[in-house]
Design an enzyme around this catalytic site. Structure first.
Site, PDB file in Angstrom:
ATOM      1  N   ARG A 102      67.778  25.664  41.659  1.00  0.00           N
ATOM      2  CA  ARG A 102      66.652  26.411  40.893  1.00  0.00           C
ATOM      3  C   ARG A 102      65.703  26.745  41.649  1.00  0.00           C
ATOM      4  NH1 ARG A 102      66.275  29.802  38.015  1.00  0.00           N
ATOM      5  NH2 ARG A 102      68.206  28.599  36.849  1.00  0.00           N
ATOM      6  N   LYS A 137      46.524  41.298  44.059  1.00  0.00           N
ATOM      7  CA  LYS A 137      46.868  40.601  42.637  1.00  0.00           C
ATOM      8  C   LYS A 137      48.039  39.994  43.006  1.00  0.00           C
ATOM      9  CE  LYS A 137      43.817  44.072  40.288  1.00  0.00           C
ATOM     10  NZ  LYS A 137      43.970  45.180  39.500  1.00  0.00           N
ATOM     11  N   LYS A 169      33.645  47.627  47.010  1.00  0.00           N
ATOM     12  CA  LYS A 169      33.806  47.925  45.853  1.00  0.00           C
ATOM     13  C   LYS A 169      32.618  47.901  45.136  1.00  0.00           C
ATOM     14  CE  LYS A 169      37.529  46.121  43.853  1.00  0.00           C
ATOM     15  NZ  LYS A 169      38.698  47.329  43.945  1.00  0.00           N
ATOM     16  N   GLU A 199      35.201  52.233  47.704  1.00  0.00           N
ATOM     17  CA  GLU A 199      35.550  52.411  46.670  1.00  0.00           C
ATOM     18  C   GLU A 199      34.696  53.409  45.793  1.00  0.00           C
ATOM     19  OE1 GLU A 199      37.251  49.778  43.500  1.00  0.00           O
ATOM     20  OE2 GLU A 199      35.303  50.127  42.504  1.00  0.00           O
ATOM     21  N   ASP A 221      38.807  55.482  42.403  1.00  0.00           N
ATOM     22  CA  ASP A 221      39.150  54.438  41.368  1.00  0.00           C
ATOM     23  C   ASP A 221      39.173  55.137  40.091  1.00  0.00           C
ATOM     24  OD1 ASP A 221      39.545  51.649  40.523  1.00  0.00           O
ATOM     25  OD2 ASP A 221      37.633  51.792  39.897  1.00  0.00           O
TER      26      ASP A 221
END
Length: 281
Positions: A102, A137, A169, A199, A221
């Site tokens: 597994r 992510k 960002k 960004e 973005d």
């Protein structure tokens, strides 16, 4: 193809997964129904088409359960696979094979799903210079192997974490008081080995950033395709451009055609389906 990671980097991940599955008392089912000393051969087979990843970590799972198992990998990571194809053979103690099954399949199925989805995105960039790249992510604890799976699918890796590049960002810009302050601070703080990415979410911000200078890469973005095209024209090759946000598979070809250098896609790691692989005795 990409170079394999050293096994010692993968071992903590595999040991943790095996411990989760086998602690505290081992495999109760196998202990109850499989006579001690039973030997068998098993095949890890593909049940749907895709691009394989996770063969190295699957083999490691079996070897950590029982180093005496004979594990033969027939298809290396990064290879296209077809339904029914045998990817790996495992021979030896039947109980050990069942205990590792597994964990091996969980890793291989998950990572092959990422590689397969990445390959689909990469295919949409054919004939352009655009490269598909992943993001941060990722599944907590599995970033190393998930980014490797992106590479197996033909994609590129973005920064690994917060420490290996400066990526400014919108929240950094807001907290620091604007584009000029953040770029000037980044230029002063970075080492000669570290790149700076900024960004922007409008052409006005792009033009401001280009005028100030200091960014090696500019992330465009959540821009629509005509705006991306105009951004490429304005930039005229002065910095690397990365398109990001709302990057669905159906949209990639038109985004790549705008002339951007990179297209970052969080879905490669956060939304990939597990590829169907199975272990057959």
């Amino acid at each position: 193809m990409t170079s394999a990671l050293p096994d010692f980097l993968l071992e903590p991940l595999v040991r943790a997964a095996l411990t989760e599955d086998l602690a505290p008392m081992g495999d109760a089912t196998t202990r109850a129904v499989i006579p001690a000393g039973t030997r068998y051969a098993a095949r890890l087979n593909a049940r749907e088409p895709g691009v394989v990843s996770g063969m190295q970590i699957a083999a490691l799972a079996f070897r950590l359960v029982d180093p005496a198992l004979k594990v033969t990998t027939h298809v290396p990571d990064g290879s296209p696979i077809t339904p029914g194809q045998t990817l790996m053979e495992i021979e030896g103690d039947a109980a050990a094979i069942l205990m590792g099954e597994r964990v091996a399949l969980n890793f291989a199925g998950r990572l092959s799903g990422i590689a397969t989805l990445t390959a689909a995105f990469v295919a949409e960039t054919a004939g352009t210079k655009a490269r598909i790249t992943c993001t941060r992510k990722t599944t907590p604890g599995l970033r190393m192997v998930e980014k490797a799976a992106v590479a197996h699918g033909g994609g590129s890796n973005h920064r690994y974490g917060l420490s290996d590049a400066i990526l400014i960002k919108d929240n950094h810009i807001a907290a620091a008081g604007g584009i000029r302050p953040v770029l000037e601070a980044a230029k002063a703080a970075r080492s000669h080995m570290m790149r700076v990415e900024l960004e922007v979410d409008s052409l006005a911000q792009l033009e401001e950033a280009l005028a100030i200078g200091g960014a090696d890469v500019i992330l465009l973005d959540n821009m629509d395709t005509p705006t991306l095209t105009r951004a490429v024209e304005i930039t005229a090759g002065r910095v690397v451009l990365e398109a990001s946000g709302n990057m669905r598979l159906a949209r990639i070809a038109e985004v790549a055609a705008t002339g951007v250098d990179y297209i970052s896609v969080g879905a490669l790691t956060h939304s990939a389906s597990t590829l169907d692989l199975g272990l057959d005795f």
